[in-house]
Design an enzyme around this catalytic site. Structure first.
Site, mmCIF file in Angstrom:
data_model
loop_
_atom_site.group_PDB
_atom_site.id
_atom_site.type_symbol
_atom_site.label_atom_id
_atom_site.label_comp_id
_atom_site.label_asym_id
_atom_site.label_seq_id
_atom_site.Cartn_x
_atom_site.Cartn_y
_atom_site.Cartn_z
ATOM 1 N N LYS A 75 26.215 93.813 -15.563
ATOM 2 C CA LYS A 75 26.061 92.796 -14.520
ATOM 3 C C LYS A 75 27.199 91.785 -14.612
ATOM 4 C CE LYS A 75 22.795 90.544 -17.601
ATOM 5 N NZ LYS A 75 21.382 90.394 -17.975
ATOM 6 N N TYR B 111 43.590 63.412 -16.780
ATOM 7 C CA TYR B 111 42.612 62.600 -16.043
ATOM 8 C C TYR B 111 41.821 61.712 -16.990
ATOM 9 C CZ TYR B 111 43.075 65.495 -11.827
ATOM 10 O OH TYR B 111 43.532 66.139 -10.716
#
Ligand SMILES: *Cc1c(COP(=O)(O)O)cnc(C)c1O
Length: 407
Positions: free
Chosen positions: A66, A294
């Site tokens: 998956k 940042y």
């Protein structure tokens, strides 16, 4: 062009060794000017499958692929595993199963998610085996069977909820569902499954929970047989249960993460299958006190050499590695400093002599360089980031091209 067919040969300039370059539609490597990529080691994958098969004993292996094969690119991984002897595959979504069929995989594919919308005919058309736990599954499948006017029966695996409280029929409701199933003789219960909540948790409580789930499951399986079904595949084990719980190895097992190198007990000798690498694209020397990134969450405590690497949280480098994670450069560790941005991160290479533009930077896996060799294991990266290993792999996003190495 269909993605999985566009394989081409290329040469890794660093090593001169041939690489098989698969062009999955998720990665758009045609436009991969950026040097960031994930390299999948298919021989390590085969090695892990063999180790898992040995641990599984006589149980058949349904390789769980998956989430794009745990971020590795499901079609390429499936092809390797199919050739290496996996009995079948298990995925979560119908869409994931169809992707494997479209890529030419012929092995049995189990669709575990239980949500088939209006697409029951797609299940049949692609010879997929749905996991079912509700009367509506039988009805939808039966309608699709009728409209196909074929006598070919459809195989299903019934899922029993023994303690996850997520998907599956609860034990009390199982007899009623099995009665309903008798109205659909064209639907064959070929498997019965459950899923364990605590197979990878340490301690006595977890072990007791696993035992209790397995005992409930055994009752459910007996119910299924009492109602006249003869399932060939009874299965409960994910990777952790396969390694830790002898009683969970039934007719089949469903390992996922172990195939990709996460060793629940460290006893299987698994190898890492994925390496994420990029290159230095900018380099600067900054005076003491200079803020980086940042929020200026890091300031140079001394004159520092900062290297910029084009891999960010949108590529799967978890933002929680900001100011705590490390990368490998020239075979040595260097700290990630400042906040990881969406597309870029910054590393402090003051203590790594000789760093130049285009030097390779590894954020996951091994690196051999002029100053030594080291490895950032999946387990280490997950731990530092406060994530589970599954999350580290499945976060690597579609814009990171996957390269397949077949040494
Ligand atoms: C994901 C999943 C697995 C595989 O789990 P791992 O821990 O990765 O081995 C097995 N069964 C089900 C139902 C799953 O959802």
């Amino acid at each position: 062009m269909s993605a999985h067919k566009a394989a081409a040969a290329a040469v890794d300039p660093a090593k001169g060794s041939p690489l098989r370059v698969l062009r999955p539609r998720r990665a758009a490597p045609d436009h991969a000017v950026r040097p960031t990529r994930a390299e999948v080691d298919l021989s390590a994958l085969r090695h892990n499958l063999n180790a898992v098969r040995k641990a599984a004993g006589s149980a058949r292996v349904f390789a769980v692929l998956k989430a794009d094969g745990y971020g590795h690119g499901a079609p390429a991984v499936a092809r390797t595993l199919e050739r290496a002897g996996a009995h079948g595959f298990a995925v979560a979504l119908l869409e994931e199963a169809i992707e494997l069929r479209d890529a030419g995989l012929r092995a049995p594919i189990l669709v575990m998610g239980g949500y088939y919308g209006q697409a029951y005919d797609e299940l049949l058309a692609h010879e997929l085996v749905p996991v079912v736990y509700d009367a509506s599954h039988f009805e939808g499948l039966s309608r699709a069977l009728r409209s196909r006017d074929s006598d070919e029966p459809a195989k299903v695996h019934v899922k029993i909820d023994t303690g996850m409280s997520r998907l599956g029929v609860r034990l009390e409701e199982l007899p009623a569902l099995l009665e309903i199933a008798k109205n659909f003789p064209q639907i064959v219960i070929d498997g019965v499954m459950t899923h364990l909540a605590n197979a990878d948790v340490e301690g006595d409580d977890a072990a007791a929970s696993v035992d209790e789930q397995l005992a409930l499951f055994a009752r459910g399986v007996a119910d299924v047989r009492r109602h006249g079904a003869t399932p060939r595949f009874v299965h409960a084990a994910n990777s952790a249960a396969l390694v830790r719980t002898e009683g969970a190895k039934l007719d089949a097992v469903r390992p996922g993460i172990a195939l990709f190198g996460h060793d629940p007990l460290g006893t299987l000798g698994l190898r890492s299958t994925l390496r994420v690498r990029s290159e230095v694209v900018a380099l600067r020397t900054v005076p003491v006190g200079t803020p980086v990134g940042y929020g200026s969450t890091w300031r140079a405590p001394r004159e520092s050499v900062i290297a910029t690497v084009p891999v960010g949280y949108a590529d799967g480098l978890s933002r929680s590695l900001s100011n705590v994670g490390q990368v490998l450069i020239r075979g040595k560790r260097a700290p990630i400093v400042g906040s990881i941005s969406m597309d870029l991160s910054t590393i402090d290479v003051t203590d790594v002599p000789g760093v130049k533009l285009r030097d390779e930077v590894v954020t996951l896996g091994e690196q051999r360089g002029p100053l030594g060799s080291d490895v950032l294991s999946l387990g280490e990266v997950a731990k530092t980031a406060g994530l589970i290993t599954w999350d580290v792999l499945t976060s690597i996003s579609r814009r990171v091209p996957r390269f397949y190495r077949e040494p």
